[in-house]
Design an enzyme around this catalytic site. Structure first.
Site, PDB file in Angstrom:
ATOM      1  N   THR A 125       0.828  -1.205   0.000  1.00 49.97           N
ATOM      2  CA  THR A 125       0.000   0.000   0.000  1.00 49.97           C
ATOM      3  C   THR A 125       0.865   1.258   0.000  1.00 49.97           C
ATOM      4  OG1 THR A 125      -1.401   1.307   1.491  1.00 49.97           O
ATOM      5  CG2 THR A 125      -0.148  -0.419   2.513  1.00 49.97           C
ATOM      6  N   ASP A 126       0.309   2.338  -0.525  1.00 51.36           N
ATOM      7  CA  ASP A 126       1.043   3.620  -0.499  1.00 51.36           C
ATOM      8  C   ASP A 126       1.218   4.135   0.933  1.00 51.36           C
ATOM      9  OD1 ASP A 126      -1.603   4.337  -0.001  1.00 51.36           O
ATOM     10  OD2 ASP A 126      -1.709   5.865  -1.572  1.00 51.36           O
ATOM     11  N   GLU A 127       0.452   3.547   1.874  1.00 56.48           N
ATOM     12  CA  GLU A 127       0.529   4.039   3.257  1.00 56.48           C
ATOM     13  C   GLU A 127       1.895   3.776   3.891  1.00 56.48           C
ATOM     14  OE1 GLU A 127      -2.934   3.471   5.720  1.00 56.48           O
ATOM     15  OE2 GLU A 127      -4.210   3.208   3.973  1.00 56.48           O
ATOM     16  N   TYR A 153      -1.160  -0.384  11.233  1.00 54.18           N
ATOM     17  CA  TYR A 153      -1.446  -1.072   9.970  1.00 54.18           C
ATOM     18  C   TYR A 153      -0.327  -0.845   8.971  1.00 54.18           C
ATOM     19  CZ  TYR A 153      -3.192  -1.473   5.165  1.00 54.18           C
ATOM     20  OH  TYR A 153      -3.302  -1.745   3.815  1.00 54.18           O
ATOM     21  N   LYS A 157       2.506  -3.392   7.239  1.00 56.18           N
ATOM     22  CA  LYS A 157       2.651  -3.586   5.785  1.00 56.18           C
ATOM     23  C   LYS A 157       4.083  -3.247   5.348  1.00 56.18           C
ATOM     24  CE  LYS A 157      -0.113  -4.550   3.121  1.00 56.18           C
ATOM     25  NZ  LYS A 157      -0.569  -5.884   2.622  1.00 56.18           N
TER      26      LYS A 157
HETATM   27  N1  LIG Z   1      -8.299  -1.481   0.082  1.00 58.40           N
HETATM   28  C1  LIG Z   1      -7.383  -0.642  -0.364  1.00 58.40           C
HETATM   29  O1  LIG Z   1      -7.690   0.495  -0.720  1.00 58.40           O
HETATM   30  C2  LIG Z   1      -5.942  -1.084  -0.506  1.00 58.40           C
HETATM   31  C3  LIG Z   1      -5.032  -0.247  -1.145  1.00 58.40           C
HETATM   32  C4  LIG Z   1      -3.718  -0.685  -1.304  1.00 58.40           C
HETATM   33  C5  LIG Z   1      -3.335  -1.927  -0.828  1.00 58.40           C
HETATM   34  N2  LIG Z   1      -4.231  -2.712  -0.188  1.00 58.40           N
HETATM   35  C6  LIG Z   1      -3.792  -4.053   0.263  1.00 58.40           C
HETATM   36  O2  LIG Z   1      -4.484  -5.009  -0.513  1.00 58.40           O
HETATM   37  C7  LIG Z   1      -4.749  -6.173   0.245  1.00 58.40           C
HETATM   38  C8  LIG Z   1      -6.228  -6.491   0.218  1.00 58.40           C
HETATM   39  O3  LIG Z   1      -6.953  -5.380   0.772  1.00 58.40           O
HETATM   40  P1  LIG Z   1      -8.529  -5.433   0.896  1.00 58.40           P
HETATM   41  O4  LIG Z   1      -9.000  -4.039   0.990  1.00 58.40           O
HETATM   42  O5  LIG Z   1      -9.074  -6.348  -0.123  1.00 58.40           O
HETATM   43  O6  LIG Z   1      -8.662  -6.125   2.347  1.00 58.40           O
HETATM   44  P2  LIG Z   1      -9.916  -6.830   3.010  1.00 58.40           P
HETATM   45  O7  LIG Z   1      -9.820  -6.515   4.464  1.00 58.40           O
HETATM   46  O8  LIG Z   1     -11.168  -6.520   2.282  1.00 58.40           O
HETATM   47  O9  LIG Z   1      -9.638  -8.398   2.790  1.00 58.40           O
HETATM   48  C9  LIG Z   1      -8.625  -9.078   3.460  1.00 58.40           C
HETATM   49  C10 LIG Z   1      -8.852 -10.568   3.254  1.00 58.40           C
HETATM   50  O10 LIG Z   1      -7.774 -11.267   3.891  1.00 58.40           O
HETATM   51  C11 LIG Z   1      -8.321 -12.333   4.644  1.00 58.40           C
HETATM   52  N3  LIG Z   1      -7.417 -12.617   5.763  1.00 58.40           N
HETATM   53  C12 LIG Z   1      -7.166 -11.840   6.859  1.00 58.40           C
HETATM   54  N4  LIG Z   1      -6.294 -12.454   7.672  1.00 58.40           N
HETATM   55  C13 LIG Z   1      -5.982 -13.637   7.066  1.00 58.40           C
HETATM   56  C14 LIG Z   1      -5.110 -14.709   7.406  1.00 58.40           C
HETATM   57  N5  LIG Z   1      -4.396 -14.703   8.538  1.00 58.40           N
HETATM   58  N6  LIG Z   1      -5.016 -15.751   6.555  1.00 58.40           N
HETATM   59  C15 LIG Z   1      -5.741 -15.798   5.409  1.00 58.40           C
HETATM   60  N7  LIG Z   1      -6.582 -14.808   5.049  1.00 58.40           N
HETATM   61  C16 LIG Z   1      -6.701 -13.749   5.865  1.00 58.40           C
HETATM   62  C17 LIG Z   1      -9.692 -11.842   5.106  1.00 58.40           C
HETATM   63  O11 LIG Z   1     -10.542 -12.918   5.464  1.00 58.40           O
HETATM   64  C18 LIG Z   1     -10.150 -11.093   3.863  1.00 58.40           C
HETATM   65  O12 LIG Z   1     -10.785 -11.976   2.980  1.00 58.40           O
HETATM   66  C19 LIG Z   1      -4.206  -5.889   1.657  1.00 58.40           C
HETATM   67  O13 LIG Z   1      -2.948  -6.500   1.765  1.00 58.40           O
HETATM   68  C20 LIG Z   1      -4.089  -4.377   1.712  1.00 58.40           C
HETATM   69  O14 LIG Z   1      -3.041  -4.004   2.555  1.00 58.40           O
HETATM   70  C21 LIG Z   1      -5.531  -2.337  -0.013  1.00 58.40           C
END
Ligand SMILES: NC(=O)c1ccc[n+]([C@@H]2O[C@H](COP(=O)([O-])OP(=O)(O)OC[C@H]3O[C@@H](n4cnc5c(N)ncnc54)[C@H](O)[C@@H]3O)[C@@H](O)[C@H]2O)c1
Length: 337
Positions: A125-127, A153, A157
């Site tokens: 993530t950009d964070e 968080y 990451k």
């Molecule tokens: N949402 C955003 O805007 C954004 C932006 C940049 C990067 N990201 C990154 O992208 C990824 C997905 O983000 P998201 O928004 O879809 O998250 P989300 O919270 O919607 O989904 C996370 C998923 O991971 C699963 N999970 C959590 N802990 C787990 C474990 N120990 N083992 C197996 N599965 C597990 C959860 O059940 C869920 O299905 C993350 O790594 C996040 O850091 C998200």
């Protein structure tokens, strides 16, 4: 080609599963997800009908299970989406973030090394870059910036990013990392800004906005993120980090007002609440590297993406109602025990 998608029952992961099943009809996709509160099997219902898709319930932090799955499945590529992803929850309880985001990533890296995975991709993530000041619109996040995370968080990451890159340097594991800006689109859990506001506005509830709503985020439609990851795992250079973002900065308050106007709801629903601790001011990605090296460009304009997203939430109230009532937990228990 067989790909492990961890966290595929979450927001971006499930959009990625659909993107890949659609784009690469000869690929096998295996999803490993522990189905935390943010994981929803309903989101994968259509994928379950595809013989090229398989779901395994389990945690990326469960070393024994992870090794067993890698041994049985012999993946070519691993894409790690699985994470605890909500900043507010990390402020309340950082420890599960370390367990999943750091230790879980370590388990996957270790198994990828052991079983000769050809590409490990860490979805970051950009964070991890911290934030930028509001009065310097000339500044952007580039890949060479130091990591200065603000929340538990983003610190977790950032740790996972460093570990991933260390596995490349130390053991020669072929890794890539992508750092993306804020995503929006279908299947996003309604605790995050855009779906939270859509769902609450539909029910004429107050819309809680942190501080004065002046914090700036760089929004990207989720399919554009999926496309970037697809390009990186196939053509990205091993050991490299790619920033992903669409030069689409918006103040939170303006995003909320767009939602209200598209839903025909009054701005009086907005309620300003006490600001989040350590709240990052501005995120802004410079995506020059991925554009120049891989030819990636975002395809969905913000207005179009928002229309599609709002329409999806209007058409899928059963999905959000289930989450709100906790019924989806029952559903997954019924299906997978
Ligand atoms: N949402 C955003 O805007 C954004 C932006 C940049 C990067 N990201 C990154 O992208 C990824 C997905 O983000 P998201 O928004 O879809 O998250 P989300 O919270 O919607 O989904 C996370 C998923 O991971 C699963 N999970 C959590 N802990 C787990 C474990 N120990 N083992 C197996 N599965 C597990 C959860 O059940 C869920 O299905 C993350 O790594 C996040 O850091 C998200």
């Amino acid at each position: 080609m067989k790909i492990l998608v961890t966290g595929g029952a979450g927001f971006i992961g499930c959009n990625f599963v659909y993107y890949m099943l659609d784009k690469h009809t000869d690929y096998k996709i295996v999803c490993l997800d522990s189905l935390t509160y943010a994981g929803n099997l309903r989101s994968l219902e259509k994928a379950m009908e595809n013989p090229n898709f398989k779901f395994i319930k389990g945690s990326i932090s469960d070393k024994e299970l992870v090794n067993k799955v890698f041994e049985e499945e012999q993946f070519d590529i691993v894409v790690n989406f699985a994470a605890e992803s909500h900043v507010d929850r990390s402020i309340e309880n950082p420890f599960i973030f370390l367990e999943t985001n750091v230790m879980g990533t370590a388990c996957l890296l270790d198994a990828s090394k052991k079983y000769g995975v050809k590409r490990f991709h860490q979805v970051s993530t950009d964070e991890v870059y911290g934030d930028l000041p509001l009065d310097r619109p000339d500044l952007f996040f580039t890949e060479d910036l130091p990591l200065t995370a603000s929340s538990p968080y983003s610190a977790s990451k950032a740790s996972a990013d460093l570990l991933t890159l260390a596995f490349h340097r130390t053991y020669g594991l072929p890794v890539t990392v992508s750092r993306c800006s804020n995503n929006y689109g279908p299947y996003q859990f309604p605790e995050k800004l855009i779906p939270l506001m859509i769902v609450r506005a539909q029910e004429n509830q107050s819309l809680p906005v942190y501080g004065q709503g002046l914090n700036v985020r760089d929004w990207l439609y989720v399919d554009d993120h999926c496309k970037a990851i697809d390009m990186i795992i196939h053509n990205g250079k091993v050991g490299e980090v790619y920033n992903v973002g669409g030069h689409n900065e918006k103040r939170n308050i303006d995003v909320v007002k767009t939602i209200l106007s598209q839903l025909g709801k009054p701005e009086e629903l907005i309620t300003y609440v006490k600001d989040r601790a350590g709240h990052d001011l501005r995120y802004a990605i410079d995506p020059t590297k991925i554009s120049d090296e891989l030819g990636w460009h975002p395809e969905t304009a913000f207005d179009d993406g928002m229309k599609k997203t709002i329409q999806w939430y209007l058409d899928n109230t059963a999905w959000t109602d289930e989450i709100k009532s906790g019924e989806y937990a029952e559903y997954s228990k019924r299906i997978y025990g």
